[in-house]
Design an enzyme around this catalytic site. Structure first.
Site, PDB file in Angstrom:
ATOM      1  N   TYR A 134       8.538  14.054  14.712  1.00 54.44           N
ATOM      2  CA  TYR A 134       7.436  13.525  15.520  1.00 54.44           C
ATOM      3  C   TYR A 134       7.909  12.561  16.607  1.00 54.44           C
ATOM      4  CZ  TYR A 134       4.752  14.944  11.339  1.00 54.44           C
ATOM      5  OH  TYR A 134       4.215  15.611  10.272  1.00 54.44           O
ATOM      6  N   LEU A 162      -9.302  19.785   8.224  1.00 49.86           N
ATOM      7  CA  LEU A 162     -10.526  19.898   9.018  1.00 49.86           C
ATOM      8  C   LEU A 162     -10.517  21.120   9.933  1.00 49.86           C
ATOM      9  CD1 LEU A 162     -11.055  16.138   9.980  1.00 49.86           C
ATOM     10  CD2 LEU A 162     -11.958  17.412   8.013  1.00 49.86           C
ATOM     11  N   SER A 176      -6.761  10.135  13.656  1.00 49.54           N
ATOM     12  CA  SER A 176      -7.698  10.062  14.773  1.00 49.54           C
ATOM     13  C   SER A 176      -7.350   8.829  15.591  1.00 49.54           C
ATOM     14  CB  SER A 176      -9.149   9.952  14.278  1.00 49.54           C
ATOM     15  OG  SER A 176     -10.043   9.848  15.380  1.00 49.54           O
TER      16      SER A 176
END
Length: 301
Positions: free
Chosen positions: A51, A188, A233
């Site tokens: 990442y 999700l 988020s």
């Protein structure tokens, strides 16, 4: 009521919801977002060599002012360097002497599973990570690893949602048998990637009964499978929405079964999902075209 922890097969406690700094954030400075997550109530932070966010996660850890024991840090070897070099680089980037969990990011990075896992066992023995585990291992790969491991993996982090539950049932059962915690990412996707699919109806029905959001119902469904959660988020309200799942009443057996059954039908065709996702934009476009057509027709008459 917070999400809490579960005990891993090595005796360490594992917070069952994590704030992820994964693909969405790759190469970005996530310092402010991680601090926001910590302030909202997340104590488990997830990063990886791949990442390129370990440095900013490290800054957030430092800037939070919290004691090291107040946070749980997961990172991963992503095959970019040797394993010994990777763990040292990760610790340096994070500004830590030890992480809580170190994972093999993907079995594709493994050249020799016995030798590579032995390196992970050395990392645990040396105290560079309290626990060791894997990510994206399917059933065959996990069975292969368990056969040769002196120290069993404590966690397997996988893509997991209602549309791939059926294909992962065997993996979940094997993991539970060996005390390996399954941790889900991208749960999700029925909302973010496959809207308009068969899972929507039972999820929306449960959301109505519990006065909850579809997002919360999906995360509650993950919990019903005994699976931990990694989510993310940039929006504080969304982070709170995730954490509030811990206070929801449990889904009924019928609701869980309905989501399972709908998920087993598979995700909707991506073409139709894209149409569904953009339905309001398309409708507005059609309205504008129709209005223009009517205007031109009126002018001609």
């Amino acid at each position: 009521m917070p999400f809490g922890t579960v005990k891993l097969n090595d005796g360490n406690e594992f917070p069952v919801i994590a704030f992820g700094t994964g693909s969405k954030w790759k190469g970005q400075d996530v310092t402010d977002y991680v601090i926001q997550a910590i302030e909202t109530g997340f104590s488990h932070l997830d990063t990886a060599q791949w990442y390129k966010t370990e440095d900013s996660v490290g800054r957030a850890i430092h800037d939070s002012g919290l004691n090291r024991d107040d946070l749980y840090i997961t990172t991963k070897w992503s095959g970019l360097t040797s394993i010994p070099e990777a763990i040292q680089n990760s610790l340096d980037q994070l500004g830590l002497k030890q992480v809580d969990l170190y994972l093999i990011h993907n079995p594709a990075f493994i050249k020799d599973i016995a030798k590579d896992w032995a390196e992970f066992e050395k990392i645990k023995e040396a105290g560079f990570s309290k626990s060791i585990g894997v990510s994206n291992f399917n059933l065959a790969k996990l069975e292969e690893l368990v056969k040769i491991a002196k120290v069993k993996p404590a966690v397997n982090q996988i893509l997991f949602h209602p549309y791939n539950y059926a294909e992962n049932k065997g993996l979940l059962e094997f993991s539970a048998k060996h005390g390996i915690v399954t941790e889900a990412y991208s749960s999700l996707q029925p909302i973010t990637r496959y809207p308009g699919g068969s899972v929507d109806a039972p999820v929306n029905a449960a959301a109505k009964r519990l006065n909850a959001t579809p997002t919360q119902i999906l995360l509650s469904w993950v919990r019903s499978k005994g699976v931990a959660i990694v989510t993310t988020s940039s929006n504080k309200e969304h982070l709170q929405e995730y954490l509030d799942v811990a206070d929801l009443p449990s889904l009924t057996e019928e609701e869980i079964a309905a989501i399972d059954e709908a998920g087993a039908k598979g995700p909707p065709n991506k073409y139709w999902s894209n149409l569904y996702r953009n339905r309001y934009i398309l409708a507005a476009g059609l309205f504008v075209q129709l209005a223009g057509f009517l205007f031109i027709s009126t002018m001609r008459s």
